[in-house]
Motif scaffolding. Structure first.
Motif, PDB file in Angstrom:
ATOM      1  N   LYS A 101     136.236  25.363   9.197  1.00 53.08           N
ATOM      2  CA  LYS A 101     135.163  24.540   8.608  1.00 53.08           C
ATOM      3  C   LYS A 101     134.032  25.457   8.160  1.00 53.08           C
ATOM      4  O   LYS A 101     133.537  26.285   8.931  1.00 53.08           O
ATOM      5  CB  LYS A 101     134.653  23.533   9.631  1.00 53.08           C
ATOM      6  CG  LYS A 101     133.560  22.619   9.081  1.00 53.08           C
ATOM      7  CD  LYS A 101     133.034  21.673  10.153  1.00 53.08           C
ATOM      8  CE  LYS A 101     134.025  20.544  10.424  1.00 53.08           C
ATOM      9  NZ  LYS A 101     133.421  19.509  11.314  1.00 53.08           N
ATOM     10  N   LYS A 102     133.649  25.281   6.898  1.00 58.61           N
ATOM     11  CA  LYS A 102     132.549  26.078   6.336  1.00 58.61           C
ATOM     12  C   LYS A 102     131.825  25.234   5.292  1.00 58.61           C
ATOM     13  O   LYS A 102     132.474  24.613   4.448  1.00 58.61           O
ATOM     14  CB  LYS A 102     133.097  27.360   5.697  1.00 58.61           C
ATOM     15  CG  LYS A 102     132.014  28.315   5.185  1.00 58.61           C
ATOM     16  CD  LYS A 102     132.622  29.620   4.661  1.00 58.61           C
ATOM     17  CE  LYS A 102     131.560  30.612   4.273  1.00 58.61           C
ATOM     18  NZ  LYS A 102     132.144  31.894   3.784  1.00 58.61           N
ATOM     19  N   ALA A 103     130.497  25.208   5.376  1.00 55.17           N
ATOM     20  CA  ALA A 103     129.671  24.447   4.424  1.00 55.17           C
ATOM     21  C   ALA A 103     130.111  22.990   4.354  1.00 55.17           C
ATOM     22  O   ALA A 103     130.158  22.384   3.271  1.00 55.17           O
ATOM     23  CB  ALA A 103     129.719  25.101   3.036  1.00 55.17           C
ATOM     24  N   GLY A 104     130.453  22.407   5.492  1.00 51.65           N
ATOM     25  CA  GLY A 104     130.800  20.993   5.544  1.00 51.65           C
ATOM     26  C   GLY A 104     132.210  20.673   5.096  1.00 51.65           C
ATOM     27  O   GLY A 104     132.617  19.501   5.139  1.00 51.65           O
ATOM     28  N   THR A 105     132.998  21.679   4.697  1.00 48.08           N
ATOM     29  CA  THR A 105     134.359  21.444   4.207  1.00 48.08           C
ATOM     30  C   THR A 105     135.368  22.028   5.190  1.00 48.08           C
ATOM     31  O   THR A 105     135.220  23.170   5.629  1.00 48.08           O
ATOM     32  CB  THR A 105     134.568  22.081   2.829  1.00 48.08           C
ATOM     33  OG1 THR A 105     133.637  21.511   1.902  1.00 48.08           O
ATOM     34  CG2 THR A 105     135.992  21.840   2.329  1.00 48.08           C
ATOM     35  N   THR A 106     136.397  21.243   5.533  1.00 49.25           N
ATOM     36  CA  THR A 106     137.442  21.703   6.447  1.00 49.25           C
ATOM     37  C   THR A 106     138.718  21.984   5.664  1.00 49.25           C
ATOM     38  O   THR A 106     139.177  21.145   4.878  1.00 49.25           O
ATOM     39  CB  THR A 106     137.729  20.643   7.523  1.00 49.25           C
ATOM     40  OG1 THR A 106     136.533  20.393   8.263  1.00 49.25           O
ATOM     41  CG2 THR A 106     138.821  21.116   8.483  1.00 49.25           C
ATOM     42  N   SER A 107     139.265  23.175   5.873  1.00 48.53           N
ATOM     43  CA  SER A 107     140.510  23.583   5.222  1.00 48.53           C
ATOM     44  C   SER A 107     141.569  23.814   6.301  1.00 48.53           C
ATOM     45  O   SER A 107     141.262  24.367   7.356  1.00 48.53           O
ATOM     46  CB  SER A 107     140.303  24.871   4.415  1.00 48.53           C
ATOM     47  OG  SER A 107     139.216  24.727   3.513  1.00 48.53           O
ATOM     48  N   ILE A 108     142.816  23.401   6.030  1.00 46.75           N
ATOM     49  CA  ILE A 108     143.894  23.532   7.012  1.00 46.75           C
ATOM     50  C   ILE A 108     145.149  24.041   6.322  1.00 46.75           C
ATOM     51  O   ILE A 108     145.611  23.455   5.333  1.00 46.75           O
ATOM     52  CB  ILE A 108     144.208  22.171   7.695  1.00 46.75           C
ATOM     53  CG1 ILE A 108     142.939  21.549   8.287  1.00 46.75           C
ATOM     54  CG2 ILE A 108     145.270  22.359   8.788  1.00 46.75           C
ATOM     55  CD1 ILE A 108     143.140  20.147   8.824  1.00 46.75           C
ATOM     56  N   LEU A 109     145.719  25.108   6.837  1.00 42.92           N
ATOM     57  CA  LEU A 109     146.970  25.662   6.318  1.00 42.92           C
ATOM     58  C   LEU A 109     147.910  25.938   7.490  1.00 42.92           C
ATOM     59  O   LEU A 109     147.468  26.215   8.607  1.00 42.92           O
ATOM     60  CB  LEU A 109     146.725  26.936   5.518  1.00 42.92           C
ATOM     61  CG  LEU A 109     145.999  26.773   4.179  1.00 42.92           C
ATOM     62  CD1 LEU A 109     145.743  28.129   3.540  1.00 42.92           C
ATOM     63  CD2 LEU A 109     146.796  25.881   3.222  1.00 42.92           C
ATOM     64  N   ARG A 110     149.224  25.914   7.205  1.00 35.16           N
ATOM     65  CA  ARG A 110     150.212  26.012   8.283  1.00 35.16           C
ATOM     66  C   ARG A 110     151.434  26.805   7.827  1.00 35.16           C
ATOM     67  O   ARG A 110     151.970  26.592   6.735  1.00 35.16           O
ATOM     68  CB  ARG A 110     150.627  24.590   8.690  1.00 35.16           C
ATOM     69  CG  ARG A 110     151.860  24.482   9.547  1.00 35.16           C
ATOM     70  CD  ARG A 110     152.050  23.052  10.071  1.00 35.16           C
ATOM     71  NE  ARG A 110     151.870  22.050   9.061  1.00 35.16           N
ATOM     72  CZ  ARG A 110     152.848  21.470   8.357  1.00 35.16           C
ATOM     73  NH1 ARG A 110     154.099  21.827   8.580  1.00 35.16           N
ATOM     74  NH2 ARG A 110     152.582  20.551   7.460  1.00 35.16           N
ATOM     75  N   TRP A 111     151.856  27.738   8.710  1.00 33.85           N
ATOM     76  CA  TRP A 111     153.155  28.393   8.576  1.00 33.85           C
ATOM     77  C   TRP A 111     154.112  27.760   9.593  1.00 33.85           C
ATOM     78  O   TRP A 111     153.742  27.524  10.750  1.00 33.85           O
ATOM     79  CB  TRP A 111     153.077  29.889   8.889  1.00 33.85           C
ATOM     80  CG  TRP A 111     152.517  30.786   7.813  1.00 33.85           C
ATOM     81  CD1 TRP A 111     151.395  31.544   7.889  1.00 33.85           C
ATOM     82  CD2 TRP A 111     153.082  31.049   6.538  1.00 33.85           C
ATOM     83  NE1 TRP A 111     151.204  32.257   6.736  1.00 33.85           N
ATOM     84  CE2 TRP A 111     152.238  31.968   5.886  1.00 33.85           C
ATOM     85  CE3 TRP A 111     154.210  30.576   5.872  1.00 33.85           C
ATOM     86  CZ2 TRP A 111     152.482  32.444   4.601  1.00 33.85           C
ATOM     87  CZ3 TRP A 111     154.464  31.051   4.598  1.00 33.85           C
ATOM     88  CH2 TRP A 111     153.606  31.974   3.972  1.00 33.85           C
TER      89      TRP A 111
END
Length: 482
Positions: A101-111
């Motif tokens: 989470k950065k600047a109010g935005t959540t990013s999610i990635l998966r291997w």
């Protein structure tokens, strides 16, 4: 390739430490390691409160080798190869999910290794979001302003399918000790807090610097073709000067002998914990009991990775040739001091400079080896011998003194290092044993009224005269009372 990278040799503890390196590089002040047991659905989560990553930054972080090892790094960066997040994670699990989470935005990635090795797949697929059914694992990040959450699932290496909750508890104990050791300087300075399932990780200082009985050398700075390093030697207190709890703590996870040697730090993060790095005088030093109290701190910067041959796991280091002589000089002095402390059981030095301690035993070196002698000039011994006080109290006091001061540890060390037994039992020298043997024989016959044959029999069964049967047999069959 990913299946091959799983065999780099990480333990669960070293893998989690590698993830926390990234948290420190992201300016995190707190890291929470969460172990959740649920059979085959067990998981491990590592949450930090660092600056977090944007979509593009997270995608770059999930790449293998996203940065060249030769790039200049910030002083706070504990990484090097751009592989740690992935190789450390895959060494323990088959599914790696990273949410940031950065600047109010959540990013999610998966291997997911199982999906990558599916024969129907023909491309590298980096998935978005958590695996279906695992969405609840995102919860620790939901209320954070910023930060990163690393989640391991399908723990085929960390927790094989036939493992129970106790096996996971055992892993937690090992991880806690390892993190307290690797990051002890960060934890002691309160630059970061690490918790495991809500409980703070305690520091383990290998040098016991808070103990007043620890000896520490001044810092020594060496510079050469291999960069600039700072060294400081430490000799830990003998266990006789420690409480039972202090002795247990000082032993670490590998015991006193196993923890001796060099401790190599990069930016205050411990890389190598003990061992002598293949250094020595003439031949490489090995771990032994005599030098169990010697520990030496070496500080390098992250610009010295190549010259020190730091590996991907950050657990192996080899000093460059240009610095070895200086490191060996300091280490040799520390080892010598440690041996003396161990041999003398940590007895304090004399109060006045140059003042000598009157010891009851002395060591003699001669052609036949080493032998140990009672010092006839010691006050308790001299009282009986030269001053003629033959009272029971004086003799008992002398004997008690000799019993209490036998240099057991010194004899043991000399024996271990010289690979030979100290010379005892008159060492086979007839000219030394005969006067003592004749004196005892006369005492038995003339004072205790034994017959000569009875006296010989008793002497032949008495140590060390049992080793000299010919001398015993040669004693006279008659004695004239003076």
């Amino acid at each position: 390739m990913l299946e091959s990278l799983r065999g780099l040799g990480y333990t669960a503890a070293s893998a989690i430490a590698d993830i926390i390196d990234n948290s420190i590089a992201a300016s995190a002040k707190a890291v929470d390691v969460l172990f959740a047991f649920d059979g085959a659905r067990s998981s491990v989560s590592i949450l930090d409160d660092g600056v977090g990553m944007s979509d593009s930054e997270l995608e770059l972080a999930m790449r293998l080798g996203d940065r060249s090892p030769s790039e200049t790094r910030k002083a706070s960066d504990l990484g090097r190869f751009g592989l740690g997040l992935k190789t450390a994670s895959f060494s323990q699990c088959r599914r790696l999910t990273v949410a940031s989470k950065k600047a109010g935005t959540t990013s999610i990635l998966r291997w997911d290794l199982d999906l990558l090795t599916d024969p129907s797949q023909s491309a590298w697929r980096l998935f978005e979001g958590f695996s279906p059914g695992s969405e609840a694992l995102l919860q620790p990040l939901m209320n954070a302003v910023c930060g990163t959450l690393v989640v391991w699932e399908n723990l085929d290496r960390l927790l094989p399918s036939d493992s129970g909750e106790q096996e996971l508890l055992d892993v937690i104990d090992v991880v806690e000790h390892h993190l307290g050791m690797v990051f002890h300087r960060y934890l002691a300075a309160r630059r970061i807090q690490i918790r495991i399932n809500g409980h703070p990780v305690n520091t383990w200082d290998p040098f016991m610097t808070s103990n007043s009985a620890t000896w520490s050398s001044p810092e020594v700075v060496l510079a050469g073709g291999g960069g600039r390093v700072t060294l400081r030697g430490h000799v830990l207190p003998h266990k006789d000067r420690l409480s039972a709890k202090e002795a247990e703590m000082g032993a670490g996870t590998r015991g006193w002998a196993g923890q001796q040697g060099f401790y190599v730090y990069r930016n205050e993060r411990l890389l190598v914990a003990g061992g002598w790095l293949g250094l020595g005088k003439g031949r490489a030093w090995t771990k032994d009991e005599a030098h169990r109290l010697a520990r030496i701190r070496i500080d390098i910067s992250n610009d010295d990775d190549a010259s020190w041959k730091i590996d991907i796991r950050k657990s192996v280091a080899s000093p460059p040739a240009s610095l070895r002589a200086g490191i060996v000089r300091l280490a040799d002095d520390v080892r010598s001091r440690a041996r003396k402390v161990f041999a003398h059981r940590g007895r304090p030095a004399p109060r006045a400079p140059g003042q000598l301690v009157q010891e009851a035993w002395r060591t003699e070196q001669f052609a036949g080896g080493t032998r140990y002698r009672v010092d006839r000039t010691h006050p308790a011994v001299a009282l009986v011998l030269s001053e003629g006080d033959r009272s029971d109290a004086a003799i008992a006091g002398m004997l008690r003194l000799l019993e209490e001061t036998i240099p057991v540890q010194r004899i043991w060390l000399d024996t271990a290092e010289a690979k030979e037994t100290p010379r005892v039992g008159f060492s086979g020298a007839n000219e030394d044993v005969l006067p003592v043997l004749r004196s005892l024989f006369r005492n038995y016959v003339l004072r205790k009224n034994y017959s000569p044959s009875e006296a010989k029999l008793r002497l032949s069964q008495t140590e060390p005269f049992n080793n000299f049967p010919d001398l015993v047999d040669g004693l006279p069959d008659e004695l004239i009372k003076e």
